[in-house]
Design an enzyme around this catalytic site. Structure first.
Site, PDB file in Angstrom:
ATOM      1  N   GLU A 176     -25.960-137.160 -42.661  1.00 14.75           N
ATOM      2  CA  GLU A 176     -24.324-137.167 -42.478  1.00 14.75           C
ATOM      3  C   GLU A 176     -23.966-135.933 -42.871  1.00 14.75           C
ATOM      4  O   GLU A 176     -23.079-135.787 -44.006  1.00 14.75           O
ATOM      5  CB  GLU A 176     -23.990-138.408 -43.204  1.00 14.75           C
ATOM      6  CG  GLU A 176     -24.509-139.713 -42.598  1.00 14.75           C
ATOM      7  CD  GLU A 176     -23.890-141.092 -43.300  1.00 14.75           C
ATOM      8  OE1 GLU A 176     -22.971-140.989 -44.081  1.00 14.75           O
ATOM      9  OE2 GLU A 176     -24.064-142.316 -42.631  1.00 14.75           O
ATOM     10  N   GLU A 308     -29.588-145.223 -39.283  1.00 14.02           N
ATOM     11  CA  GLU A 308     -29.187-146.123 -40.162  1.00 14.02           C
ATOM     12  C   GLU A 308     -28.263-147.052 -39.447  1.00 14.02           C
ATOM     13  O   GLU A 308     -27.469-146.788 -38.568  1.00 14.02           O
ATOM     14  CB  GLU A 308     -28.229-145.394 -41.078  1.00 14.02           C
ATOM     15  CG  GLU A 308     -28.691-144.572 -42.250  1.00 14.02           C
ATOM     16  CD  GLU A 308     -28.040-143.939 -43.180  1.00 14.02           C
ATOM     17  OE1 GLU A 308     -26.831-144.637 -43.519  1.00 14.02           O
ATOM     18  OE2 GLU A 308     -28.223-143.079 -43.747  1.00 14.02           O
TER      19      GLU A 308
HETATM   20  O1  AHR Z   1     -27.024-146.454 -46.478  1.00 15.73           O
HETATM   21  C1  AHR Z   1     -26.020-146.262 -47.323  1.00 15.73           C
HETATM   22  C2  AHR Z   1     -25.326-144.865 -46.958  1.00 15.73           C
HETATM   23  O2  AHR Z   1     -24.752-145.107 -46.045  1.00 15.73           O
HETATM   24  C3  AHR Z   1     -26.416-143.716 -46.672  1.00 15.73           C
HETATM   25  O3  AHR Z   1     -26.573-143.157 -47.875  1.00 15.73           O
HETATM   26  C4  AHR Z   1     -25.155-142.834 -46.058  1.00 15.73           C
HETATM   27  O4  AHR Z   1     -26.049-141.943 -45.149  1.00 15.73           O
HETATM   28  C5  AHR Z   1     -24.484-143.878 -45.304  1.00 15.73           C
HETATM   29  O5  AHR Z   1     -23.254-143.562 -45.358  1.00 15.73           O
END
Ligand code: AHR
Length: 508
Positions: A176, A308
């Protein structure tokens, strides 16, 4: 009961392979995921192997967990791997500023993670630190992990007790970067990604599959910027993409906003449908990002890695807000099954996906009690278990007819989600009844091959927010589903309201 719905499946027209890696997982140094979830330490009364919980390993092995992403997430861009090697009592401490502002003692580091992957028989996916780490730090980590000879990093690994190099195929470049990983613009990040990819080297026979941190949601500009930065993708279809091989995508399902994400339990009917509509959005996002990718990558060399995904609700009452601990209900299970349908449909482009996160954080497979240590398998866990036969099978197209819809946020939500795959003489059909109140009858119109046997399983419960607890471990658990009948076109089955059903077929 309403008019029967039909699912037409040509069993003899296999499509792209559904990589088992779309059933991947994610473990971050966040809340009780690593500490208390995977790692209890060697002196714990909880049965463990070298500090790693044996019950968690057994549960995940039963899912044939294909890969595990670590150490983050946002944490990855704060993580300096040298802090997590050598004697545990001498490892430096750090502040986990993203997650709860707690002190991290680095007890779980590189060797512990690789040991965990070996116990799980899962492929490691390590995320390198681009946010606050240096190029040489990342380069050294790859050498430490994967080099066999007497190079400086291989020698350091040996001094820490590991002779043989590990195999680390999946290598993340940042996380991110548009947010916690540096607040960068796509144009800035892309230069870093190219540079770090170059210095993340292949040592010996360990070929890295480098995954550049990608877009959030519908940020097509981010994907487009990454795609433009590849060396000539149109040139030779047999040559891998360079200098990295994949781009990622993150998307979370919630019913509210980032400020107030919605309740994990006790939700309304409207919130049920909002969750389903937002989960279905994954399909649209995959189509849109793939369309951008296709423009630059006609041979489809570049993988799309959804590293994710999952539900993100308001944290459970009384828990640390930075630990992202939430309950997991039947609704979460259906959010998962809807995502898997999308991943199966996009098998040509989606090479890997990682649900966030495996234990005690967000949409977990496993919850552990902080006091007693008791282990609970969530409804989401059971969807992963019911879908194992989709791993590395060939996707089959499912044509749906006569599906009722419901208007959610101005768009029509189909109340049935489905996908299917075939491997040799077996096929698996997945059906999610998203209607929270109404049972459905579905005809499976099975064409192209003879079906000589079937077996169905169902995951449901009286309440849509039913969930498992240490006191009631099987409130939501898969059961044999008898409501399947022969039909002139194949099979006819009843889907209870808010249920997930799989039908295994034996083919001739
Ligand atoms: O999964 C939790 C968080 O969500 C992670 O650390 C981040 O990459 C995302 O914003």
């Amino acid at each position: 009961m309403t008019t029967p719905t039909t699912a037409i499946i040509d069993l003899d027209v296999p499509g792209a392979t559904i990589s088992r890696h779309v059933y991947g997982h994610f473990a971050e140094h966040l809340g009780r995921c690593i500490y208390g979830g995977f790692w209890v330490g060697e002196d714990s009364p909880i049965p463990n192997v070298r500090g790693i919980r044996s019950d968690v390993v057994a549960a995940l092995r039963a899912l044939q967990i294909p890969n595990l992403r670590w150490p983050g997430g946002c944490f990855a861009d704060d993580y300096h791997w040298r802090d997590g090697i050598g004697p545990r009592d001498q490892r430096p401490r750090m502040v986990n500023s993203h997650w709860g502002d707690v002190v991290e003692d680095n007890a779980f580091g590189t060797h512990e993670f690789m040991d965990l992957c070996e116990l799980l028989d899962a492929v490691p996916y390590v995320s390198g630190n681009i946010g606050s780490g240096t190029v040489s730090e990342v380069s050294d980590w790859v050498e430490y992990l994967t080099r066999a000879d007497d190079s400086p990093m291989a020698a350091l690994r040996r001094a820490n007790g590991r002779d043989e190099p590990w195999r680390v195929p999946f290598w993340g470049l940042g996380n991110e970067p548009w947010g916690c990983g540096g607040n960068l613009r796509a144009e800035q990040f892309v230069s870093l990604a190219r540079q770090y990819a170059t210095y993340s080297r292949n040592h010996g026979g360990n070929d890295l599959y480098r995954i550049a941190a990608g877009a959030s949601d519908a940020d097509l500009h981010w994907t487009e910027t990454l795609m433009r930065s590849f060396d000539d993708l149109a040139a030779d279809p047999t040559e891998p993409a360079r200098p990295f091989q994949a781009v990622s995508l993150h998307y979370y399902t919630m019913t509210g906003t980032w400020a107030d994400k919605g309740h994990a339990t006790g939700f309304s009917t409207e919130e049920w449908y909002t969750a389903m509509a937002r989960a279905r959005r994954m399909d649209e996002l995959l189509t849109r990002h793939s369309t951008v990718m296709d423009r630059y990558d006609p041979h489809r060399k570049v993988g799309l890695v959804v590293d994710e995904w999952g539900t993100w609700w308001n944290v459970a009452k009384g828990t640390n807000p930075g630990f992202l601990y939430q309950q997991n209900t039947l609704r979460d299970a259906l959010v998962a099954s809807v995502h898997f349908d999308a991943f199966h449909r996009h098998a040509e482009r989606v090479v890997m996906a990682n649900i966030a996160q495996t234990v005690n954080v967000l949409q977990a497979m496993i919850l552990t009690d902080p006091d007693s240590g008791a282990l609970v398998l969530t409804p989401t866990y059971h969807v992963f278990a019911m879908n194992v036969a989709h791993h590395d099978a060939s996707a089959l197209t499912v044509h749906l007819r006569g599906v009722d819809t419901r208007t959610v946020d101005g768009s029509e939500l189909p109340l049935l989600s489905a996908s299917a795959s075939v491997k040799g003489d077996s096929a698996l059909v997945s059906l999610s009844n998203l209607d929270v109140d109404t049972d459905r009858t579905v005809v499976l119109d099975l064409r192209g091959r003879e079906v000589v046997g079937h077996e169905a399983r169902v995951l449901t419960a009286p309440a849509p927010d039913a969930h498992n607890t240490p006191e009631q471990l099987d409130a939501v658990a898969p059961a044999a589903h008898g409501a399947v009948r022969p039909h002139p076109r194949g099979l006819e089955l009843d889907l209870p309201a808010h249920s997930y059903v799989t039908v295994s077929l034996n083919l001739r």
